[in-house]
Design a protein around this motif. Sequence first.
Motif, short mmCIF file in Angstrom:
data_model
loop_
_atom_site.label_atom_id
_atom_site.label_comp_id
_atom_site.label_asym_id
_atom_site.label_seq_id
_atom_site.Cartn_x
_atom_site.Cartn_y
_atom_site.Cartn_z
N GLY A 78 -53.41 -34.20 -35.37
CA GLY A 78 -53.13 -35.62 -35.49
C GLY A 78 -53.56 -36.24 -36.81
N ASN A 79 -54.18 -35.42 -37.67
CA ASN A 79 -54.58 -35.95 -38.98
C ASN A 79 -53.64 -35.40 -40.06
OD1 ASN A 79 -55.99 -37.42 -40.79
ND2 ASN A 79 -57.82 -36.13 -40.77
N VAL A 80 -53.44 -36.20 -41.10
CA VAL A 80 -52.55 -35.79 -42.18
C VAL A 80 -53.37 -35.10 -43.26
CG1 VAL A 80 -50.88 -36.60 -43.88
CG2 VAL A 80 -51.08 -37.78 -41.69
N VAL A 81 -52.98 -33.87 -43.59
CA VAL A 81 -53.66 -33.13 -44.65
C VAL A 81 -52.64 -32.88 -45.76
CG1 VAL A 81 -54.92 -31.02 -45.25
CG2 VAL A 81 -55.12 -31.97 -42.94
N VAL A 82 -52.99 -33.28 -46.99
CA VAL A 82 -52.05 -33.10 -48.10
C VAL A 82 -52.60 -32.06 -49.08
CG1 VAL A 82 -51.21 -35.46 -47.90
CG2 VAL A 82 -53.03 -34.93 -49.54
#
Lengths: 322, 267
Positions: free
Chosen positions: A129-133
């Motif tokens: 559910g977390n955005v990792v770039v």
Amino acid sequence: MSCGVLAIAEQVNGVFRKVTYEALSEGRRIADGLGCGISVAVIGSGIKSNSESLGKYGADRILVADDAVFEEFMTDTYTNVVAGIVTKEKPCVIILGASSRGRDLAARLSARLDSPLAMDCVAVRIDAGNVVVTRPMYGGKILAEITLEGEPRIIAVRPNAMKITESQKPGAVEVVAPDKGVTALKFIEKKLDTGKIELTEADVVVSGGRGMGGPDYSAIEKLAGILGGAVGASRSAVDEGWRPHSDQVGQTGKVVSPNLYIACGISGAIQHLAGMSSSKVIVAINKDPEAPVFAKSDYGIAGDLFEIVPLITEEIKKVKGI
Amino acid sequence: MKGGTEKLEVIVLLKQVPSTESFVGISENGLSVKTDDVKWVINPYDEFAVEEALRVKEAHGGSVTILSTGPEKAVEAIRTALAMGADKGILINDPAALNCDGLQTAKILAAVIKNMPFDLIVAGQRAVDGDNYMVGSAVAELLNIPAVTMVMKETIADGKITCSRTVEGGMVVVEAPLPVLITTQRGLNEPRYASLPGIMKAKKKPLEIKSLKDIGLDAAGIGAPKTKIISLKYPPERKGGKMIAGETAAEKAKALVKALHEEAKVV
């Protein structure tokens, strides 16, 4: 999580830049990963009918701010408009292209909204559910994985890095009329070479370095031409005055990510190698078989570039049936 | 009205970075870079900023202040800018300010500038370490002034600046009232070298080192970092390094195009 992704389109003279489709396609993937929808904001003059096409790249809603004063991108006006849309829509992710204009807008928005910004992202994944770039640092010498704390998370994607995917969605057009706010910048004029392919957006880049020996880049221009690509240069070639500053590839110039990068007469200074490192396939042509560039390439030819490059051009013509 | 014959107060935002010739290694923890062996220099885009600020001062009169935030050794970079001809330097050196992200850095710089007179701020378009392309624009936003980035040419007259800036595929000319922030693009100017007398004079020029408290900020004022590095990696190694064999140049060219067409499928 109540959420929503907002993509921001970039257009010049009413035509969307390629990075718009890249950002929107990636935004769609993020929205699917988070289980939410995606809207795209289009700001410009006379762009309403063109905007409808964005549904094809996954936009659920298309928010169009159409006004004569939006004809030219002015950072302050556009920031006011986007901030207005953000206040109303409350997205948890904002995604846009890290072009010269997009970077200005992203940086200003980050400060205005007190929001995290990751510039020049080359990959995005959703992890629990977390955005990792993923974004390059040190001109591409290092790749950093980053999480963004707080919302909305602003993700500016590097041109040419994200895959364009067609996935037809309703793409309902809604006209929005956000406050233009106070503005100070005044457009005077623009000089665009529309025939020239921008280095950072080109699928193919053919670069020449010190081995060119002078300002005659005709062999490289012909090869780039037949491949529909752009011409680049090393720092030493630019310092010699053989090519304009805008052609420089490297840590102190442009960082490029084409499908094919052909380095001609470039021995491989570390700052140049960094700038080309995110290319998908790299070819090096150099008369010195020990040149460091070969170790950072997929294919190498040791030999005289003035002899080999025209032969490659001829072979490509044969393959393409030209 | 500023400009014309009136003197201009110019502030340069400067960062000390590893030189672009340096190999940058990743620390054992995988979260930071090894900087023990790197050569430290003024960020190349900030060198253009120092030069442009000096040219503005030479044309209009006024003064040039170098502002940086960083470790104590960043003093060397500020001294170099003073040796080029800048008048004074300010370094924000505070343990709480050492591992800031771009937005926190912008908050620190803006907090200092708020209490200074200025007509023009010049910054590099990006620092070649973090490559954030962010701090200049964010400082302008926090100060509520316009910014023009990637400037190739500027002229100041009648309280206004006219800038040619690069965009994809060309150039746009934009006008803005002072005070304004601009960021530099390669081609703006050719930075001067510090002369020997310049280096001698620089030793006596004022250089203040301040903590966050000195500028009226505390940890809450700059907030927590909003971007967090969770891993650092080197770009994937190229497996090939495949040298194309052939008796003649024509054979090599043919073999290469065959490989690009059939194997790599990029032609």
